[in-house]
Scaffold this motif. Structure first.
Motif, mmCIF file in Angstrom:
data_model
loop_
_atom_site.group_PDB
_atom_site.id
_atom_site.type_symbol
_atom_site.label_atom_id
_atom_site.label_comp_id
_atom_site.label_asym_id
_atom_site.label_seq_id
_atom_site.Cartn_x
_atom_site.Cartn_y
_atom_site.Cartn_z
ATOM 1 N N LEU A 198 4.210 -21.808 -14.328
ATOM 2 C CA LEU A 198 5.194 -20.906 -14.931
ATOM 3 C C LEU A 198 5.129 -20.960 -16.456
ATOM 4 C CD1 LEU A 198 8.226 -21.584 -12.554
ATOM 5 C CD2 LEU A 198 6.737 -19.570 -12.596
ATOM 6 N N LYS A 199 4.910 -22.134 -17.003
ATOM 7 C CA LYS A 199 4.819 -22.277 -18.454
ATOM 8 C C LYS A 199 3.616 -21.535 -19.001
ATOM 9 C CE LYS A 199 4.356 -25.766 -22.108
ATOM 10 N NZ LYS A 199 4.204 -27.212 -22.402
ATOM 11 N N SER A 200 2.536 -21.497 -18.223
ATOM 12 C CA SER A 200 1.310 -20.857 -18.706
ATOM 13 C C SER A 200 1.527 -19.383 -19.021
ATOM 14 C CB SER A 200 0.191 -21.009 -17.672
ATOM 15 O OG SER A 200 0.478 -20.277 -16.493
ATOM 16 N N ARG A 201 2.428 -18.727 -18.288
ATOM 17 C CA ARG A 201 2.703 -17.306 -18.554
ATOM 18 C C ARG A 201 3.309 -17.126 -19.939
ATOM 19 N NH1 ARG A 201 4.540 -13.922 -13.351
ATOM 20 N NH2 ARG A 201 2.792 -14.469 -12.003
ATOM 21 N N VAL A 202 4.211 -18.033 -20.299
ATOM 22 C CA VAL A 202 4.833 -17.962 -21.619
ATOM 23 C C VAL A 202 3.797 -18.200 -22.705
ATOM 24 C CG1 VAL A 202 6.597 -18.962 -23.120
ATOM 25 C CG2 VAL A 202 7.037 -18.734 -20.663
ATOM 26 N N VAL A 203 2.928 -19.177 -22.481
ATOM 27 C CA VAL A 203 1.892 -19.495 -23.464
ATOM 28 C C VAL A 203 0.933 -18.325 -23.634
ATOM 29 C CG1 VAL A 203 -0.062 -21.018 -23.972
ATOM 30 C CG2 VAL A 203 2.054 -21.977 -23.034
ATOM 31 N N ILE A 204 0.531 -17.719 -22.512
ATOM 32 C CA ILE A 204 -0.390 -16.574 -22.578
ATOM 33 C C ILE A 204 0.258 -15.417 -23.329
ATOM 34 C CG2 ILE A 204 -1.545 -14.795 -21.194
ATOM 35 C CD1 ILE A 204 -1.971 -16.972 -19.052
ATOM 36 N N ALA A 205 1.555 -15.175 -23.087
ATOM 37 C CA ALA A 205 2.247 -14.089 -23.787
ATOM 38 C C ALA A 205 2.293 -14.355 -25.289
ATOM 39 C CB ALA A 205 3.667 -13.923 -23.238
ATOM 40 N N GLU A 206 2.559 -15.610 -25.668
ATOM 41 C CA GLU A 206 2.646 -15.953 -27.083
ATOM 42 C C GLU A 206 1.298 -15.792 -27.781
ATOM 43 O OE1 GLU A 206 5.140 -16.663 -29.128
ATOM 44 O OE2 GLU A 206 6.519 -16.216 -27.490
ATOM 45 N N LEU A 207 0.234 -16.161 -27.096
ATOM 46 C CA LEU A 207 -1.106 -16.038 -27.686
ATOM 47 C C LEU A 207 -1.651 -14.621 -27.563
ATOM 48 C CD1 LEU A 207 -2.708 -19.350 -26.341
ATOM 49 C CD2 LEU A 207 -1.787 -18.936 -28.628
ATOM 50 N N GLY A 208 -1.412 -13.989 -26.411
ATOM 51 C CA GLY A 208 -2.030 -12.702 -26.124
ATOM 52 C C GLY A 208 -1.468 -11.546 -26.906
ATOM 53 N N HIS A 209 -0.179 -11.584 -27.264
ATOM 54 C CA HIS A 209 0.403 -10.419 -27.933
ATOM 55 C C HIS A 209 -0.196 -10.191 -29.316
ATOM 56 C CE1 HIS A 209 3.141 -11.740 -31.228
ATOM 57 N NE2 HIS A 209 3.128 -12.885 -30.580
ATOM 58 N N ASN A 210 -0.856 -11.194 -29.872
ATOM 59 C CA ASN A 210 -1.490 -11.031 -31.180
ATOM 60 C C ASN A 210 -2.682 -10.070 -31.133
ATOM 61 O OD1 ASN A 210 0.141 -12.925 -32.731
ATOM 62 N ND2 ASN A 210 -0.815 -14.519 -31.490
ATOM 63 N N PHE A 211 -3.215 -9.829 -29.934
ATOM 64 C CA PHE A 211 -4.319 -8.880 -29.801
ATOM 65 C C PHE A 211 -3.830 -7.435 -29.810
ATOM 66 C CE2 PHE A 211 -6.036 -12.774 -27.984
ATOM 67 C CZ PHE A 211 -7.305 -12.815 -28.545
ATOM 68 N N VAL A 212 -2.542 -7.239 -29.619
ATOM 69 C CA VAL A 212 -1.961 -5.891 -29.583
ATOM 70 C C VAL A 212 -1.524 -5.499 -30.991
ATOM 71 C CG1 VAL A 212 -0.155 -4.433 -28.610
ATOM 72 C CG2 VAL A 212 -1.181 -6.255 -27.208
ATOM 73 N N GLN A 213 -2.019 -4.353 -31.464
ATOM 74 C CA GLN A 213 -1.711 -3.904 -32.817
ATOM 75 C C GLN A 213 -1.037 -2.527 -32.772
ATOM 76 O OE1 GLN A 213 -2.203 -5.990 -35.360
ATOM 77 N NE2 GLN A 213 -3.106 -7.465 -33.935
ATOM 78 N N ASP A 214 -0.341 -2.187 -33.851
ATOM 79 C CA ASP A 214 0.327 -0.884 -33.945
ATOM 80 C C ASP A 214 -0.651 0.257 -33.712
ATOM 81 O OD1 ASP A 214 3.016 -1.475 -34.408
ATOM 82 O OD2 ASP A 214 2.681 -1.832 -36.533
ATOM 83 N N GLY A 215 -0.199 1.264 -32.957
ATOM 84 C CA GLY A 215 -0.981 2.473 -32.744
ATOM 85 C C GLY A 215 -2.017 2.375 -31.644
ATOM 86 N N MET A 216 -2.143 1.228 -31.007
ATOM 87 C CA MET A 216 -3.157 1.068 -29.969
ATOM 88 C C MET A 216 -2.796 1.837 -28.702
ATOM 89 S SD MET A 216 -4.535 -2.858 -29.819
ATOM 90 C CE MET A 216 -5.915 -3.365 -30.839
ATOM 91 N N VAL A 217 -3.845 2.244 -27.984
ATOM 92 C CA VAL A 217 -3.706 2.732 -26.615
ATOM 93 C C VAL A 217 -4.303 1.655 -25.720
ATOM 94 C CG1 VAL A 217 -4.345 4.492 -24.936
ATOM 95 C CG2 VAL A 217 -3.856 5.145 -27.308
ATOM 96 N N ILE A 218 -3.502 1.150 -24.814
ATOM 97 C CA ILE A 218 -3.907 0.022 -23.974
ATOM 98 C C ILE A 218 -4.043 0.478 -22.533
ATOM 99 C CG2 ILE A 218 -3.219 -2.271 -23.146
ATOM 100 C CD1 ILE A 218 -1.593 -2.510 -25.785
ATOM 101 N N LEU A 219 -5.133 0.087 -21.906
ATOM 102 C CA LEU A 219 -5.366 0.399 -20.493
ATOM 103 C C LEU A 219 -5.189 -0.866 -19.668
ATOM 104 C CD1 LEU A 219 -6.368 2.288 -18.171
ATOM 105 C CD2 LEU A 219 -8.693 1.522 -18.752
ATOM 106 N N THR A 220 -4.461 -0.750 -18.568
ATOM 107 C CA THR A 220 -4.351 -1.858 -17.627
ATOM 108 C C THR A 220 -4.421 -1.311 -16.216
ATOM 109 O OG1 THR A 220 -3.074 -3.832 -17.030
ATOM 110 C CG2 THR A 220 -1.829 -1.824 -17.534
ATOM 111 N N HIS A 221 -4.728 -2.195 -15.275
ATOM 112 C CA HIS A 221 -4.927 -1.767 -13.890
ATOM 113 C C HIS A 221 -3.862 -2.378 -12.995
ATOM 114 C CE1 HIS A 221 -6.778 -0.765 -10.081
ATOM 115 N NE2 HIS A 221 -6.865 -2.045 -9.761
ATOM 116 N N GLY A 222 -3.156 -1.517 -12.266
ATOM 117 C CA GLY A 222 -2.157 -2.016 -11.327
ATOM 118 C C GLY A 222 -1.086 -2.829 -12.026
ATOM 119 N N ARG A 223 -0.561 -3.806 -11.310
ATOM 120 C CA ARG A 223 0.544 -4.615 -11.843
ATOM 121 C C ARG A 223 0.121 -6.068 -11.991
ATOM 122 N NH1 ARG A 223 6.513 -5.524 -9.068
ATOM 123 N NH2 ARG A 223 7.284 -7.070 -10.563
ATOM 124 N N SER A 224 0.307 -6.587 -13.171
ATOM 125 C CA SER A 224 0.088 -8.008 -13.441
ATOM 126 C C SER A 224 1.280 -8.519 -14.233
ATOM 127 C CB SER A 224 -1.207 -8.227 -14.239
ATOM 128 O OG SER A 224 -1.226 -9.527 -14.812
#
Length: 230
Positions: A130-156
């Motif tokens: 469960l903690k790993s999800r929080v860590v991934i969110a904290e690290l991963g959101h830095n890859f998202v920048q203003d104005g981006m179009v993001i593609l994802t598949h299904g639900r994660s």
């Protein structure tokens, strides 16, 4: 569905199977975890922890047999929930837990003490997952920048966590999510993202290539991670 508008499930969206409350005590516990919005693999692990805590077994082999029987029952039930296909993440989660929690310790000769050690390992396994999800969110959101179009598949849930954290950081972006047939998990992902204020467009699974030229980054959840990291 247009970006920026609410994303209710349209009539054509697949409806996931709904199972009545089970009379089997093991499956009833599993269902209760799912209703509490616990991730499916973690719900399975928590159910196995209940088995370990309440097993009448008096030997390690007895505990292992109880866990193997419960694991098989949970995998079969999850396969029914998924329309005949047990998810890789669910199987991997419960099987990895089984291997991790029941490692032998020759320096703990007392069975009760050893079983308590197994349970403690299981609780630590759940907490780390469960903690790993929080860590991934904290690290991963830095890859998202203003104005981006993001593609994802299904639900994660992990991807949802990353995108939610990005919105909380006041980033403006849009998301394209594929339907995720046959379960239609992409429609449910779109609902979750819209709830936190993210503009979402649901596209056909087969249309991903068509829209790819508009996409800046693709985020997928991992169904399973092998020991090599792949």
């Amino acid at each position: 569905m247009e970006a920026g508008q609410p994303s209710p499930l349209p009539p054509s969206a697949p409806t996931p199977p709904v199972f009545p409350p089970s009379t089997d005590p093991l499956l009833a516990i599993f269902q209760a975890k799912l209703k509490a919005d616990v991730p499916v693999p973690i719900a399975g692990v928590q159910t196995l922890l209940h088995v370990m805590s309440n097993s009448p077994a008096v030997t390690i082999m007895g505990i292992q047999n109880d866990l193997q029987e419960a694991t098989k029952k949970l995998i079969d039930y999850e396969r029914q929930m998924s329309g005949g296909r047990a998810s890789i993440s669910f199987r991997a989660g419960v099987e990895l837990f089984f291997r991790y929690a029941t490692r032998n310790n020759d320096d703990v000769p007392d069975f009760k003490a050893l079983n308590q050690l197994f349970i403690a390992r299981g609780n630590r396994f759940v907490a780390n997952a469960l903690k790993s999800r929080v860590v991934i969110a904290e690290l991963g959101h830095n890859f998202v920048q203003d104005g981006m179009v993001i593609l994802t598949h299904g639900r994660s849930e992990v991807v949802t966590g990353v995108l939610t954290r990005a919105v909380q950081s006041n980033k403006n972006f849009t998301v394209m999510v594929t339907e995720g047939r046959p379960e239609g998990s992409g429609f449910r992902a779109a609902e979750r993202l819209t709830e936190v204020g993210i503009p979402v467009t649901v596209i056909l699974d087969s249309a991903a290539v068509y829209f790819m030229e508009r996409v800046d980054i693709v985020l997928f959840g991992a169904e399973g991670v092998v020991e090599s990291g792949g």
